[in-house]
Motif scaffolding. Structure first.
Motif, PDB file in Angstrom:
ATOM      1  N   LEU A  69      -5.440   1.071  -8.003  1.00  0.00           N
ATOM      2  CA  LEU A  69      -4.458   0.001  -8.179  1.00  0.00           C
ATOM      3  C   LEU A  69      -3.435   0.382  -9.246  1.00  0.00           C
ATOM      4  O   LEU A  69      -3.786   0.999 -10.266  1.00  0.00           O
TER       5      LEU A  69
ATOM      6  N   ARG B  47      -1.402  -0.926  -4.052  1.00  0.00           N
ATOM      7  CA  ARG B  47      -2.702  -0.325  -3.746  1.00  0.00           C
ATOM      8  C   ARG B  47      -2.529   1.074  -3.158  1.00  0.00           C
ATOM      9  O   ARG B  47      -1.543   1.343  -2.484  1.00  0.00           O
TER      10      ARG B  47
ATOM     11  N   VAL C  17       0.862  -1.174   0.000  1.00  0.00           N
ATOM     12  CA  VAL C  17       0.000   0.000   0.000  1.00  0.00           C
ATOM     13  C   VAL C  17       0.905   1.232   0.000  1.00  0.00           C
ATOM     14  O   VAL C  17       1.800   1.343   0.834  1.00  0.00           O
TER      15      VAL C  17
ATOM     16  N   ASP D 194     -10.380   1.301  -8.748  1.00  0.00           N
ATOM     17  CA  ASP D 194     -10.877  -0.071  -8.653  1.00  0.00           C
ATOM     18  C   ASP D 194     -12.304  -0.087  -8.111  1.00  0.00           C
ATOM     19  O   ASP D 194     -13.203  -0.567  -8.767  1.00  0.00           O
TER      20      ASP D 194
ATOM     21  N   LEU E  97     -10.355   2.760  -3.745  1.00  0.00           N
ATOM     22  CA  LEU E  97      -9.130   2.002  -3.911  1.00  0.00           C
ATOM     23  C   LEU E  97      -8.641   2.196  -5.336  1.00  0.00           C
ATOM     24  O   LEU E  97      -9.399   2.012  -6.296  1.00  0.00           O
TER      25      LEU E  97
END
Length: 161
Positions: free
Chosen positions: A157, A121, A84, A143, A155
């Motif tokens: 990606l 992420r 992340v 996402d 989120l």
């Protein structure tokens, strides 16, 4: 705007107080998922432990023109669901177009040292449109929407080509 060249290095112990100051900035706090107050002592303990994780980059950025003036940081934390990424610019360097090239440089560094990783992420609050633009420009794809700590977020990606 012509972007000047950026340099980065791993975070060092002597960066702790500066990073803590950035952490206390009201805009940084408003874009943070944790509203907890953190003492300098607790931050220092966390910072020393975090910069010791060499497989998970914590990078400090400066410009070629002012190599001794740090403008921001990018951290990639290794989580059970995968890496992340997060970014924070110093208050005086926000809005100058540094975020996207910082993200690209950090991703390049990360994949150079972690070639088997497929996806990175980024959780971004709905209210943080500047981060949404910077991450999208750096190659992240939306996402899905979700709440994180009760905050409407999305989120994003990143998958290398």
């Amino acid at each position: 705007m012509t972007m000047q060249e950026l340099h980065f290095r791993r975070a060092l112990s002597q960066d702790c107080a500066l990073v803590y100051g950035w952490f206390l900035d009201p805009r940084t706090r408003s874009n943070s998922y944790s509203s907890n107050t953190v003492s300098l002592e607790d931050h220092t303990r966390w910072f020393e432990q975090r910069i010791g994780q060499t497989e998970a980059p914590y990078l400090m950025f400066s410009t070629a023109e002012h190599p001794d003036e740090l403008i921001g940081q990018v951290r990639i934390d290794l989580k059970p669901e995968g890496p992340v990424i997060g970014i924070n610019l110093s208050p005086e360097h926000r809005g100058k177009g540094y975020a996207t090239p910082m993200l690209r440089a950090a991703l390049g560094f990360f994949y150079q040292h972690n070639p088997k990783t497929i996806i990175v992420r980024a959780w971004i609050m709905d209210q943080n449109t500047a981060s949404q633009r910077a991450f999208t420009a750096a190659g992240f794809q939306f996402d899905h929407a979700a709440e994180v700590a009760g905050i409407p977020s999305a989120l994003y990606l990143y998958q290398p080509e």
